[in-house]
Design a protein around this motif. Structure first.
Motif, PDB file in Angstrom:
ATOM      1  N   SER A   1      62.336   5.480  37.287  1.00  0.00           N
ATOM      2  CA  SER A   1      62.758   4.090  37.469  1.00  0.00           C
ATOM      3  C   SER A   1      61.515   3.219  37.572  1.00  0.00           C
ATOM      4  O   SER A   1      61.268   2.577  38.568  1.00  0.00           O
ATOM      5  CB  SER A   1      63.595   3.966  38.732  1.00  0.00           C
ATOM      6  OG  SER A   1      62.921   4.545  39.818  1.00  0.00           O
TER       7      SER A   1
ATOM      8  N   ARG B   1      58.599   0.604  35.427  1.00  0.00           N
ATOM      9  CA  ARG B   1      58.209  -0.130  34.223  1.00  0.00           C
ATOM     10  C   ARG B   1      57.074   0.594  33.541  1.00  0.00           C
ATOM     11  O   ARG B   1      56.212   1.171  34.194  1.00  0.00           O
ATOM     12  CB  ARG B   1      57.684  -1.503  34.626  1.00  0.00           C
ATOM     13  CG  ARG B   1      58.758  -2.449  35.014  1.00  0.00           C
ATOM     14  CD  ARG B   1      58.518  -3.782  34.306  1.00  0.00           C
ATOM     15  NE  ARG B   1      59.659  -4.641  34.549  1.00  0.00           N
ATOM     16  CZ  ARG B   1      59.579  -5.740  35.290  1.00  0.00           C
ATOM     17  NH1 ARG B   1      58.437  -6.110  35.801  1.00  0.00           N
ATOM     18  NH2 ARG B   1      60.655  -6.460  35.490  1.00  0.00           N
TER      19      ARG B   1
ATOM     20  N   CYS C   1      53.847   5.390  31.161  1.00  0.00           N
ATOM     21  CA  CYS C   1      54.420   5.503  32.495  1.00  0.00           C
ATOM     22  C   CYS C   1      53.363   6.106  33.410  1.00  0.00           C
ATOM     23  O   CYS C   1      52.854   7.178  33.140  1.00  0.00           O
ATOM     24  CB  CYS C   1      55.657   6.396  32.481  1.00  0.00           C
ATOM     25  SG  CYS C   1      56.251   6.760  34.134  1.00  0.00           S
TER      26      CYS C   1
ATOM     27  N   THR D   1      61.010   0.159  30.082  1.00  0.00           N
ATOM     28  CA  THR D   1      60.936   1.046  31.245  1.00  0.00           C
ATOM     29  C   THR D   1      60.866   2.492  30.765  1.00  0.00           C
ATOM     30  O   THR D   1      61.168   2.793  29.613  1.00  0.00           O
ATOM     31  CB  THR D   1      62.189   0.902  32.136  1.00  0.00           C
ATOM     32  OG1 THR D   1      63.332   1.053  31.305  1.00  0.00           O
ATOM     33  CG2 THR D   1      62.231  -0.447  32.820  1.00  0.00           C
ATOM     34  N   CYS D   2      60.481   3.365  31.685  1.00  0.00           N
ATOM     35  CA  CYS D   2      60.386   4.783  31.345  1.00  0.00           C
ATOM     36  C   CYS D   2      61.776   5.395  31.379  1.00  0.00           C
ATOM     37  O   CYS D   2      62.546   5.151  32.302  1.00  0.00           O
ATOM     38  CB  CYS D   2      59.478   5.503  32.332  1.00  0.00           C
ATOM     39  SG  CYS D   2      59.392   7.278  32.024  1.00  0.00           S
TER      40      CYS D   2
END
Ligand code: ADP
Ligand code: ZN
Ligand code: ZN
Length: 719
Positions: free
Chosen positions: A442, A444, A456, A437-438
């Motif tokens: 919030s 993926r 992202c 995830t970034c």
């Protein structure tokens, strides 16, 4: 008795985030400056403003007021209609007036740069000029340029060619100065539905009238636009033509130019350089440009003599600006048409439910075109591939693979459409289901297989592909889902001989590359196209007979109440790409929900059934168009701050609420972005007026709060 010369006060819009104008003093002898730009002292700086009003005296003591350093009279003033549009826009979207006005101007006009002289004379080819046998490189080249551009101004010609080139063309009558437009339309004969539409629009007495032109893909809406434009242009008026994205609709621009080759046209979009944009803007203001084609920002262009507004693909969400002044260009266009007392045509194959509802309840004229215009062009047949019966090892089911293979045998083209709304390919650990995830959002990270990167899609953060799971050490990291890149890979495995072209945002950053791609497709140098949303827009690919749709389902369980509407519209548009010429088209949709009513309507090409179903759901839920909404969004590094701020907003809103429902503050759809926590509060009312009245009182009370970043979105499209 000595008469004291009374000064006058001008009220100036300045690009600062406050909801008011600023007063300056001018000499009483100064000719009326309303609508002109001024350079004024502001704090320690000198800034450009626009004079919105001129009044006899200020509420501030005159000795405190400063005077403008310069009143710019280099271009004509903005007219009253446009100033009224700005005031409306500021009120309606609750956005500071100065920011509305200054952001609607080409940036050139905001600077202190001198204006380049206005284009004066423009030339176009005459009919004899088009066919004359010319010798000499310059003459031929100039003709080529004129053919391409429709018209060129003298300065531009002189820059490229010696003076003699133009004068020789003039002497022989091969070019003419363009003032009055005359068209050499080689228009097709209208079909019955088209004629009916044109007659209705043109037959209506002058004045404001909105028309919803609801025509299935390929029904020939463009021809209806062109015919109505023709009349308006003949009468000497201007046409404002709004499209969602110009770079993606070169065909429309070419079509208009070729139909009205001698009518000066400017094309206004964000891709223009400053100087170009200003020139186009000035030509529109002066009435020289008779057709103004543009994206949403063209909703603010000044027009000398407007006669018609057209909004093509009116349902397209890109008409709504998603930052700063969150305006809907379509809605502002309707406001303008009303203000100017002119007709407006909203065209779409899948109208927004808002517009459809207005048409069905008689507030807009309703024009339906249900058959395809070109003879023999049939609607594609749509089939569902039930994913509960067929597995999709690499994203492509066996029926779809067979259909593609049949197209390859017949040397026809296929298009695979990857629906990425609410969906993206990711990497997942087969051991512990960890997924990258970034760090700032919030979200993926999206897998970009070719560059071997994770990216992202909200903040742009990029990392290298990880080799093993940081959580359990497993090295079996699997890609899930099928992005365009993975589909492309699968296809080249399945059909090694096929020529495959992928078209999506990632490989489409330049407009020219898109046009190049379209040419390659047209020339038949591609067998299979893989693409996203971009391919849904109105291009005709005559040899394309198969459309495969992957991952339609992700929109079906989205929490956005507009997701079904969007999916239906997207799928209708993409399906419309198949079989536009004489070859029958076929659409295959892979889904796990073949009984969903959305697909049933789609198969039957029944927009009305779908729209009525969705409208009754909206009515039951009290959603737009049965209510009006505004969203206040707050962002802060601390979720507590954002929450506290919105609680305060909620409290004031409740104290003011009359006929307005105030919802609880909630997390945004994407709760964290760029290290900011995002929350929002929804205000909703059946009455637009009640909602607006409440916002009028609410906004000033929360405006001074600087503890968080916040903004308001009236008529939000994204949650
Ligand atoms: P839409 O925008 O409604 O999807 P278009 O305007 O792109 O449809 O028209 C679809 C096709 O039909 C185009 O190739 C166009 O040239 C053709 N067409 C439009 N009107 C006519 C007509 N009256 N007669 C023959 N062909 C037409
Ligand atoms: Zn793991
Ligand atoms: Zn991010």
């Amino acid at each position: 008795m000595e008469s004291v010369p009374t000064s006058r006060v001008i009220r100036v819009a300045i690009d600062v985030p406050v909801f008011r104008l600023f007063d300056y003093l001018i000499d009483p002898d100064e000719p009326d400056p309303v609508g002109l730009r001024v350079r004024v002292p502001f704090g320690k700086k000198v800034v450009t403003g626009v004079v919105m009003e001129c009044i006899p005296s200020s509420e501030f003591p005159e000795e405190l007021l400063k005077s403008p350093i310069r009143i710019c009279r280099d271009i004509p003033p903005l007219n009253e209609d446009l100033l009224a549009l700005f005031f409306f826009c500021s009120r309606y979207y609750h956005h500071p007036i100065g920011q509305v006005v200054l952001n609607a101007l080409p940036s050139w006009l905001k600077s202190d740069r001198d204006l380049v002289p206005m284009r004066n004379r423009s030339y176009a080819l005459t009919e004899s000029g088009m066919i004359a046998r010319l010798t000499g490189k310059n003459l031929l080249e100039l003709r080529e340029h004129l053919l391409q551009a429709g018209f060129l101004d003298e300065a531009a010609i002189r820059k490229t060619f010696p003076a003699a080139t133009l004068s020789r063309m003039k002497e022989r009558g091969f070019v003419t100065e363009v003032e009055l437009p005359f068209s050499i339309s080689k228009a097709p004969e209208l079909g019955p539905e088209q004629s009916q539409a044109v007659l209705s629009i043109l037959g209506n007495p002058d004045g404001y009238r909105p028309w919803l032109l609801h025509g299935i893909t390929g029904s020939g809406k463009s021809e209806v636009y062109l015919r109505t434009m023709e009349r308006v242009l003949k009468e000497g008026s201007q046409v404002l033509f709004l499209v969602p994205e110009i770079g993606l609709t070169p065909m429309l621009e070419n079509l208009i130019r070729s139909r009205f080759p001698f009518t000066p046209l400017v094309s206004l979009h964000s891709g223009l350089a400053d100087g170009e944009r200003m020139q186009c803007w000035l030509q529109a203001q002066a009435g020289i440009a008779r057709i103004v084609l543009g994206t949403r920002l063209a909703a603010f262009v000044p027009l000398a003599n407007p006669g018609l507004i057209i909004v093509d693909e009116e349902h397209d969400p890109s008409f709504k600006q998603q930052e700063g002044l969150r305006y809907s260009a379509r809605d502002l266009a309707i406001f303008r048409a009303k203000q100017l007392s002119i007709p407006i045509i909203l065209g779409s194959a899948t109208p927004s439910l808002e517009s459809y509802h207005k048409a069905k309840t008689g507030r807009y004229g309703y024009l339906a075109m249900k058959s395809r215009a070109a003879r023999d062009a049939l609607l594609p047949s749509i089939r569902l591939v039930d994913l509960r019966r067929y597995s999709t090892p690499h994203g492509i089911s066996s029926p779809l693979a067979e259909a593609i293979s049949a197209r390859l045998d017949r040397q026809e083209q296929s298009l695979l459409f990857v629906n990425r709304r609410g969906y993206s390919p990711a990497l997942i650990c087969s051991g512990c289901t960890w997924s990258p995830t970034c760090g700032r959002c919030s979200a993926r990270l999206v897998l970009h297989l070719r560059e071997r990167k994770l990216r992202c899609h909200y903040c742009g953060h990029t990392e290298d592909l990880v080799q093993s799971c940081p959580s359990c050490g497993n090295i079996d990291l699997k890609p899930v889902g099928h992005g365009t890149q993975r589909i492309e890979q699968t296809l080249s495995g399945l059909f090694p001989e096929a020529r495959i072209l992928r078209i999506d945002r990632d490989n489409l950053l330049r407009k020219s590359s898109f046009q190049d791609m379209l040419k390659i497709i047209d020339r038949g140098e591609v067998d299979i196209l893989v693409g996203t949303q971009i391919l849904a827009k109105g291009h005709n690919f005559p040899n394309l007979t198969l459309v495969g749709i992957l991952q339609a389902d992700s929109s079906l369980y989205s929490c956005d109440f507009r997701a079904s509407e969007r999916l239906f519209s997207l799928l209708t548009q993409v399906s419309g790409r198949a079989g536009r010429a004489t070859l029958p088209g076929e659409v295959l949709i892979q889904t796990e929900f073949p009984d969903h009513p959305l697909f049933t309507s789609l198969i039957q090409h029944d927009y009305d059934a779908m729209a009525n179903l969705l409208l009754s759901e909206r009515e039951a839920g009290g959603f737009p168009p049965f209510s009006h909404q505004a969203l206040i969004r707050a962002e802060s590094p601390s979720v507590d701050h954002a929450h506290r701020f919105l609680r305060k907003v909620e409290k004031s809103a409740r104290s003011l609420a009359q006929g307005v429902t105030v919802f609880e503050p909630v997390s945004a759809f994407l709760p964290r972005m760029n290290s900011m926590e995002r929350m929002q509060i929804l205000l909703q009312s059946q009455s637009r007026k009640s909602l607006q009245n409440m916002l009028d009182l609410l906004i000033p009370s929360i405006a001074p709060d600087r503890s968080v970043r916040w903004h308001i979105d009236v008529d939000p499209l994204e949650f």
